[in-house]
Every structure is written in structure tokens, then in C-alpha cells.
Scaffold this motif. Structure first.
Motif, PDB file in Angstrom:
ATOM      1  N   GLY A  84      11.759 102.334  12.371  1.00 28.91           N
ATOM      2  CA  GLY A  84      11.478 101.907  11.877  1.00 28.91           C
ATOM      3  C   GLY A  84      11.971 100.383  10.698  1.00 28.91           C
ATOM      4  N   GLY A  85      11.025 100.282   9.627  1.00 32.35           N
ATOM      5  CA  GLY A  85      11.756  99.436   8.868  1.00 32.35           C
ATOM      6  C   GLY A  85      12.475 100.096   7.854  1.00 32.35           C
ATOM      7  N   GLY A  86      12.828  99.056   6.394  1.00 31.27           N
ATOM      8  CA  GLY A  86      13.384  99.841   5.487  1.00 31.27           C
ATOM      9  C   GLY A  86      15.194  99.922   6.458  1.00 31.27           C
ATOM     10  N   VAL A  87      15.199 101.944   5.804  1.00 25.48           N
ATOM     11  CA  VAL A  87      17.800 101.868   5.714  1.00 25.48           C
ATOM     12  C   VAL A  87      17.501 101.748   7.180  1.00 25.48           C
ATOM     13  CG1 VAL A  87      16.694 103.565   4.836  1.00 25.48           C
ATOM     14  CG2 VAL A  87      18.869 102.911   4.775  1.00 25.48           C
ATOM     15  N   ASP A  88      15.855 103.053   7.416  1.00 23.95           N
ATOM     16  CA  ASP A  88      15.824 103.131   8.472  1.00 23.95           C
ATOM     17  C   ASP A  88      16.342 102.116   9.653  1.00 23.95           C
ATOM     18  OD1 ASP A  88      15.712 104.976  10.689  1.00 23.95           O
ATOM     19  OD2 ASP A  88      13.568 105.010  10.641  1.00 23.95           O
ATOM     20  N   GLY A  89      15.657 100.663   9.685  1.00 29.15           N
ATOM     21  CA  GLY A  89      15.378 100.014  10.480  1.00 29.15           C
ATOM     22  C   GLY A  89      17.235 100.038  10.110  1.00 29.15           C
ATOM     23  N   ALA A 139      14.659 108.178   7.587  1.00 30.38           N
ATOM     24  CA  ALA A 139      14.202 108.645   9.499  1.00 30.38           C
ATOM     25  C   ALA A 139      12.011 108.998   8.997  1.00 30.38           C
ATOM     26  CB  ALA A 139      14.322 109.034   9.922  1.00 30.38           C
ATOM     27  N   ASN A 140      12.043 108.969  10.129  1.00 30.76           N
ATOM     28  CA  ASN A 140       9.928 109.746  10.341  1.00 30.76           C
ATOM     29  C   ASN A 140      10.344 109.811  11.481  1.00 30.76           C
ATOM     30  OD1 ASN A 140       9.284 107.384  12.833  1.00 30.76           O
ATOM     31  ND2 ASN A 140       9.557 105.962  11.685  1.00 30.76           N
ATOM     32  N   SER A 141       9.075 111.063  11.019  1.00 31.00           N
ATOM     33  CA  SER A 141       9.155 112.373  12.483  1.00 31.00           C
ATOM     34  C   SER A 141       9.190 112.133  13.769  1.00 31.00           C
ATOM     35  CB  SER A 141       8.142 112.864  11.820  1.00 31.00           C
ATOM     36  OG  SER A 141       6.884 112.171  12.029  1.00 31.00           O
ATOM     37  N   ILE A 145      16.176 108.872  -0.382  1.00 31.74           N
ATOM     38  CA  ILE A 145      15.161 108.955   0.421  1.00 31.74           C
ATOM     39  C   ILE A 145      13.270 109.336  -0.105  1.00 31.74           C
ATOM     40  CG2 ILE A 145      14.126 110.790   1.990  1.00 31.74           C
ATOM     41  CD1 ILE A 145      17.413 111.725   1.780  1.00 31.74           C
ATOM     42  N   SER A 146      13.020 108.445   0.617  1.00 30.53           N
ATOM     43  CA  SER A 146      10.795 108.379   0.036  1.00 30.53           C
ATOM     44  C   SER A 146      11.084 107.424  -1.119  1.00 30.53           C
ATOM     45  CB  SER A 146      10.631 109.721   0.157  1.00 30.53           C
ATOM     46  OG  SER A 146      10.461 110.856   0.946  1.00 30.53           O
ATOM     47  N   THR A 147      11.701 106.234  -1.450  1.00 26.91           N
ATOM     48  CA  THR A 147      10.956 105.325  -2.665  1.00 26.91           C
ATOM     49  C   THR A 147      11.100 104.722  -2.702  1.00 26.91           C
ATOM     50  OG1 THR A 147      13.489 105.210  -3.568  1.00 26.91           O
ATOM     51  CG2 THR A 147      12.871 107.643  -4.196  1.00 26.91           C
ATOM     52  N   GLY A 148      10.795 104.178  -0.561  1.00 26.02           N
ATOM     53  CA  GLY A 148      10.375 102.312  -0.610  1.00 26.02           C
ATOM     54  C   GLY A 148       8.870 102.637   0.599  1.00 26.02           C
ATOM     55  N   ILE A 149       9.465 102.265   1.528  1.00 28.43           N
ATOM     56  CA  ILE A 149       7.860 102.482   2.226  1.00 28.43           C
ATOM     57  C   ILE A 149       7.016 103.316   1.867  1.00 28.43           C
ATOM     58  CG2 ILE A 149       6.772 102.492   4.307  1.00 28.43           C
ATOM     59  CD1 ILE A 149       9.350 101.167   5.775  1.00 28.43           C
ATOM     60  N   TYR A 150       7.604 104.779   1.813  1.00 20.95           N
ATOM     61  CA  TYR A 150       6.904 106.670   1.150  1.00 20.95           C
ATOM     62  C   TYR A 150       6.717 106.494   0.201  1.00 20.95           C
ATOM     63  CZ  TYR A 150       7.382 108.251   6.284  1.00 20.95           C
ATOM     64  OH  TYR A 150       8.235 108.533   7.503  1.00 20.95           O
TER      65      TYR A 150
HETATM   66  N1  AR6 Z   1      20.935 100.561   2.105  1.00 23.11           N
HETATM   67  C1  AR6 Z   1      20.180 101.478   1.534  1.00 23.11           C
HETATM   68  N2  AR6 Z   1      19.190 101.899   1.249  1.00 23.11           N
HETATM   69  C2  AR6 Z   1      18.228 101.381   1.270  1.00 23.11           C
HETATM   70  C3  AR6 Z   1      18.555  99.631   2.532  1.00 23.11           C
HETATM   71  C4  AR6 Z   1      19.954  99.488   2.760  1.00 23.11           C
HETATM   72  N3  AR6 Z   1      20.128  99.033   3.825  1.00 23.11           N
HETATM   73  N4  AR6 Z   1      17.280  99.302   3.221  1.00 23.11           N
HETATM   74  C5  AR6 Z   1      16.024  99.466   1.635  1.00 23.11           C
HETATM   75  N5  AR6 Z   1      17.481 101.313   1.517  1.00 23.11           N
HETATM   76  P1  AR6 Z   1      12.657 103.066   2.587  1.00 23.11           P
HETATM   77  P2  AR6 Z   1      11.267 105.510   3.151  1.00 23.11           P
HETATM   78  C6  AR6 Z   1      16.067 101.587  -0.200  1.00 23.11           C
HETATM   79  O1  AR6 Z   1      11.287 102.785   3.413  1.00 23.11           O
HETATM   80  O2  AR6 Z   1      10.513 105.242   1.424  1.00 23.11           O
HETATM   81  C7  AR6 Z   1      11.047 103.453   7.491  1.00 23.11           C
HETATM   82  O3  AR6 Z   1       9.856 102.931   8.675  1.00 23.11           O
HETATM   83  C8  AR6 Z   1      15.532 101.196  -0.652  1.00 23.11           C
HETATM   84  O4  AR6 Z   1      15.434 100.519  -1.702  1.00 23.11           O
HETATM   85  O5  AR6 Z   1      13.537 102.696   4.097  1.00 23.11           O
HETATM   86  O6  AR6 Z   1      11.218 107.287   3.305  1.00 23.11           O
HETATM   87  C9  AR6 Z   1      11.032 104.924   8.189  1.00 23.11           C
HETATM   88  O7  AR6 Z   1      10.968 104.519   9.708  1.00 23.11           O
HETATM   89  C10 AR6 Z   1      14.473 102.720  -1.016  1.00 23.11           C
HETATM   90  O8  AR6 Z   1      15.428 102.765  -2.481  1.00 23.11           O
HETATM   91  O9  AR6 Z   1      12.347 104.628   3.583  1.00 23.11           O
HETATM   92  C11 AR6 Z   1       9.828 105.383   8.043  1.00 23.11           C
HETATM   93  O10 AR6 Z   1       8.749 105.111   8.970  1.00 23.11           O
HETATM   94  C12 AR6 Z   1      14.963 103.426  -0.109  1.00 23.11           C
HETATM   95  O11 AR6 Z   1      15.717 103.237   0.926  1.00 23.11           O
HETATM   96  C13 AR6 Z   1       9.846 105.042   6.292  1.00 23.11           C
HETATM   97  O12 AR6 Z   1      10.270 104.140   6.252  1.00 23.11           O
HETATM   98  C14 AR6 Z   1      14.321 104.486   1.031  1.00 23.11           C
HETATM   99  O13 AR6 Z   1      13.616 103.887   1.188  1.00 23.11           O
HETATM  100  C15 AR6 Z   1      10.910 106.282   5.655  1.00 23.11           C
HETATM  101  O14 AR6 Z   1      10.316 105.412   3.497  1.00 23.11           O
END
Ligand code: AR6
Length: 172
Positions: free
Chosen positions: A31-36, A24-26, A121-126
């Protein structure tokens, strides 16, 4: 007894365990990614619980974790943890990422949950470097003192790059 760690490549929103972890974010506003994906599939109840948590304690600091229902997800609960944004490695990012895993595991035990699934955790957008993040995740889970209380700890990789990194480290 050793913690039962399993690795799969999957969408974490499809996983049927006691609790899945969200990156998540603080602000706790989604948000996007897994959170979305978790909010989209979980439904509005998760957001309602987010708002209750925000009203009580503000948001969620980096490295900390909070828990909500899983609502429409197969998982019963979601633990939302806030990973560090990678800023080059000198801003305590490694410790903060370790805290995410430790605090999520603690919160799961406090809630008597025995199967838990983590995303990377953290390996996408972060932008946390994937190899280092995987080492931290695996070491922290293996070293977690109460780890034997978990029936299963699932490491869920979405992208193949992460999956292959985790596979190599776990097999070494
Ligand atoms: N299932 C499992 N893993 C996933 C999925 C899914 N459906 N979708 C993405 N991933 P990220 P962060 C992986 O960007 O880097 C959000 O906007 C993805 O491939 O989701 O911690 C939050 O609100 C990557 O390896 O999270 C924050 O603002 C991993 O999940 C911010 O992004 C994490 O990618 C957090 O960034």
C-alpha cells in the motif's frame, strides 16, 4: 529490568535492528505510507513472502501480525501488523491498536529477535488520533510482560507532530 525504550524521528526503512514493524493492511498486498516505503526499499522478496502467507492463511486480520524477511532493508525481518481504521472510537479501535503492539512483540520473541522498531501504527492513512495512539503504544510496550527480553524497543516517528507527542509522554 525495565524495557529499554528509545525515541527517534526517522524513516524506519533506514533503521538497523533485528526487526522493523510495518503498518500494513489486511489484504497483505502492500500500500502507501510506511507500507509502501518498506516494500519499495525491501524489494520483491517481501511481496513473495506475502503471497505465500496469503495462500496459507488468507490475509492478516486487524490487530494480528505476520513476519517476513527484511530482504534489502538493513533490518533482518519485518513484522507486518494491521492497525484499525479510526471510525470514531466505538469500533474497538483502541483494543485493536493495543493488539498490534502486543502481537508484534510476541512474534518478535517467538523468533528470538531482541531489537525492534515500531512506526506510529494507524496514525496516517487510518486516521487514529495521534495522542491516543501514542499513549496506547507506550503503555502496551511498558506493560508487555516479557519486555525485559528486548535489548531495545525503538519508537520511530516520521512526522514531527508524532515525535513531539511521544517525547512529551515519555518525559512525563
Ligand atoms: N518511516 C516511518 N514512519 C513512516 C514512514 C516511514 N518511511 N512513512 C510514513 N510513516 P501510514 P496507517 C508514518 O499511513 O495509518 C498503507 O497504505 C506516518 O507519518 O503508513 O496504519 C497500508 O497499506 C504515520 O505516523 O499507516 C494501509 O492500507 C505512520 O507511519 C494503511 O496505509 C502510519 O501511517 C495503513 O494506515
Amino acid at each position: 529490568m525495565k524495557t529499554n525504550i528509545q525515541l527517534i524521528q526517522a524513516d524506519i526503512t533506514t533503521i538497523d535492528v533485528d526487526v522493523i514493524v510495518n503498518a500494513a493492511n489486511s489484504s497483505l498486498l502492500g500500500g502507501g505510507g510506511v507500507d509502501g516505503a518498506i516494500h519499495y526499499k525491501g524489494g520483491k522478496t517481501i511481496l513473495d513472502e506475502y503471497i505465500a502467507i496469503r495462500n496459507k492463511q488468507g490475509g492478516c486480520a486487524t490487530g494480528e501480525a505476520v513476519i517476513t524477511t527484511g530482504s534489502n532493508l538493513p533490518a533482518k525481518y519485518v513484522i507486518h501488523t494491521v492497525g484499525p481504521v479510526w471510525q470514531g472510537g466505538n469500533k474497538n479501535e483502541a483494543q485493536l491498536l493495543e493488539d498490534c503492539y502486543t502481537n508484534s512483540l510476541r512474534l518478535a520473541i517467538e523468533n528470538k529477535l531482541s531489537s525492534i522498531a515500531f512506526p506510529n501504527i494507524s496514525t496516517g492513512i487510518y486516521r487514529f488520533p495521534k495522542e491516543q495512539a501514542a499513549m496506547i503504544a507506550i503503555q502496551t510496550i511498558k506493560n508487555f510482560p516479557e519486555g525485559h527480553q528486548f535489548e531495545k524497543v525503538l519508537l520511530v516517528c516520521f512526522d514531527e507532530e508524532n515525535f513531539l507527542i511521544y517525547k512529551r509522554i515519555l518525559e512525563a
